[in-house]
Motif scaffolding. Structure first.
Motif, PDB file in Angstrom:
ATOM      1  N   VAL A 261       0.736  -1.466  -0.012  1.00 50.38           N
ATOM      2  CA  VAL A 261      -0.064  -0.084  -0.045  1.00 50.38           C
ATOM      3  C   VAL A 261       0.762   1.231  -0.009  1.00 50.38           C
ATOM      4  O   VAL A 261       0.448   2.189  -0.772  1.00 50.38           O
ATOM      5  N   ILE A 262       1.907   1.204   0.660  1.00 51.37           N
ATOM      6  CA  ILE A 262       2.968   2.365   0.689  1.00 51.37           C
ATOM      7  C   ILE A 262       3.471   2.673  -0.692  1.00 51.37           C
ATOM      8  O   ILE A 262       3.453   3.779  -0.999  1.00 51.37           O
TER       9      ILE A 262
ATOM     10  N   SER B  55       1.029   6.457  -6.942  1.00 45.11           N
ATOM     11  CA  SER B  55      -0.284   6.805  -7.489  1.00 45.11           C
ATOM     12  C   SER B  55      -0.519   8.254  -7.243  1.00 45.11           C
ATOM     13  O   SER B  55      -0.854   8.949  -8.199  1.00 45.11           O
ATOM     14  N   SER B  56      -0.008   8.565  -6.043  1.00 46.57           N
ATOM     15  CA  SER B  56      -0.274  10.124  -5.650  1.00 46.57           C
ATOM     16  C   SER B  56       0.580  11.038  -6.536  1.00 46.57           C
ATOM     17  O   SER B  56       0.154  11.981  -6.930  1.00 46.57           O
TER      18      SER B  56
ATOM     19  N   ALA C 219      -5.334   1.115 -11.052  1.00 47.08           N
ATOM     20  CA  ALA C 219      -5.212  -0.295 -11.309  1.00 47.08           C
ATOM     21  C   ALA C 219      -3.976  -0.806 -12.322  1.00 47.08           C
ATOM     22  O   ALA C 219      -3.649  -1.858 -12.057  1.00 47.08           O
ATOM     23  N   ALA C 220      -3.581   0.124 -12.887  1.00 51.21           N
ATOM     24  CA  ALA C 220      -2.225  -0.222 -13.602  1.00 51.21           C
ATOM     25  C   ALA C 220      -1.055  -0.582 -12.520  1.00 51.21           C
ATOM     26  O   ALA C 220      -0.204  -1.544 -12.617  1.00 51.21           O
ATOM     27  N   LEU C 221      -1.235   0.584 -11.599  1.00 51.90           N
ATOM     28  CA  LEU C 221      -0.066   0.379 -10.459  1.00 51.90           C
ATOM     29  C   LEU C 221      -0.124  -0.962  -9.629  1.00 51.90           C
ATOM     30  O   LEU C 221       0.849  -1.675  -9.259  1.00 51.90           O
ATOM     31  N   VAL C 222      -1.263  -1.306  -9.306  1.00 52.03           N
ATOM     32  CA  VAL C 222      -1.624  -2.595  -8.686  1.00 52.03           C
ATOM     33  C   VAL C 222      -1.163  -3.732  -9.304  1.00 52.03           C
ATOM     34  O   VAL C 222      -0.640  -4.680  -8.879  1.00 52.03           O
ATOM     35  N   GLN C 223      -1.554  -3.856 -10.745  1.00 51.07           N
ATOM     36  CA  GLN C 223      -1.114  -4.959 -11.369  1.00 51.07           C
ATOM     37  C   GLN C 223       0.503  -4.982 -11.587  1.00 51.07           C
ATOM     38  O   GLN C 223       1.155  -6.167 -11.524  1.00 51.07           O
ATOM     39  N   PHE C 224       1.066  -3.645 -11.531  1.00 51.28           N
ATOM     40  CA  PHE C 224       2.612  -3.781 -11.459  1.00 51.28           C
ATOM     41  C   PHE C 224       3.108  -4.233 -10.201  1.00 51.28           C
ATOM     42  O   PHE C 224       3.983  -5.200 -10.071  1.00 51.28           O
TER      43      PHE C 224
ATOM     44  N   LEU D  84      -7.262  -6.281  -4.483  1.00 51.62           N
ATOM     45  CA  LEU D  84      -8.356  -5.555  -3.764  1.00 51.62           C
ATOM     46  C   LEU D  84      -7.834  -4.049  -3.595  1.00 51.62           C
ATOM     47  O   LEU D  84      -8.530  -3.336  -3.406  1.00 51.62           O
ATOM     48  N   ILE D  85      -6.456  -3.991  -3.849  1.00 49.06           N
ATOM     49  CA  ILE D  85      -6.033  -2.485  -3.674  1.00 49.06           C
ATOM     50  C   ILE D  85      -6.253  -1.631  -4.428  1.00 49.06           C
ATOM     51  O   ILE D  85      -6.689  -0.652  -4.465  1.00 49.06           O
ATOM     52  N   THR D  86      -6.745  -2.432  -5.740  1.00 46.33           N
ATOM     53  CA  THR D  86      -7.278  -1.498  -6.916  1.00 46.33           C
ATOM     54  C   THR D  86      -8.515  -0.867  -6.345  1.00 46.33           C
ATOM     55  O   THR D  86      -8.881   0.124  -6.990  1.00 46.33           O
TER      56      THR D  86
END
Length: 190
Positions: free
Chosen positions: A44-45, A51-52, A81-86, A108-110
């Protein structure tokens, strides 16, 4: 000094989980073991901080000049969504055990409202790029603090004599409520 205030406010005073009640699904679902909670906190960090930063750049240099600010929610969701996939691919390659332990909660972070919430809050507060990154990092650290504390308490509760009607999720929700009250004490520091 302003950046320190933003970071402390995001991590402790306005804790995303315990004050704003965002991101409760991974908070309640992954907080059974400290090592899993710390892994989720690390993921999450990374996701919230990056993402920010990206959402701030996209908002300032693409959406605002083209007068497309009404698309910010949709654009931010795509970026997240792209970042979570990465992150998911990275964890699968580097730490398969953590990837397995996080299970369904990693994708689920997405849909974690805390990630989208902080991106929208940064825009709402008119934070510049650096302030957005610090706010995102502080928020993610606050999430990590809350989930690790909850995991520690849940591990200890396994060995306690909890009444049958409170076993399982009721004691977890009661604990989360008490943690929220405890974090409310930070509201006077800023």
């Amino acid at each position: 000094m302003n950046l320190l205030i933003i970071a402390v406010a995001a991590a402790l005073v306005n804790n995303v989980v315990l004050s704003q009640f965002l991101g409760l699904c991974p908070f309640l679902g992954v907080s059974k073991r400290i090592n899993t909670a710390a892994g989720m906190g690390g993921a999450v960090i990374g996701v919230i901080t990056i993402s920010s930063a990206i959402c701030s750049l996209i908002y300032d240099f693409i959406l605002t000049p083209l007068d497309l600010t009404y698309l910010n929610t949709i654009v931010f969701i795509v970026v997240i969504a792209a970042l979570v996939q990465f992150v998911e691919m990275l964890l699968k390659k580097t730490s398969p055990s953590l990837y397995e332990a996080l299970g369904v909660y990693l994708p689920l972070i997405t849909t974690n409202c805390a990630v989208l919430g902080i991106a929208l809050t940064n825009v709402q507060n008119s934070y510049n790029f650096i302030e957005s990154v610090v706010s995102g990092f502080g928020t993610a650290v606050g999430f990590t603090i809350a989930i690790v504390i909850m995991a520690g308490i849940r591990e200890r509760n396994e060995f306690n004599d909890v009444p049958e009607s409170f076993q399982g999720m009721p004691i977890v929700l009661l604990t989360a409520g008490l943690m929220s009250i405890a974090f409310f004490g930070f509201s006077g520091i800023l």
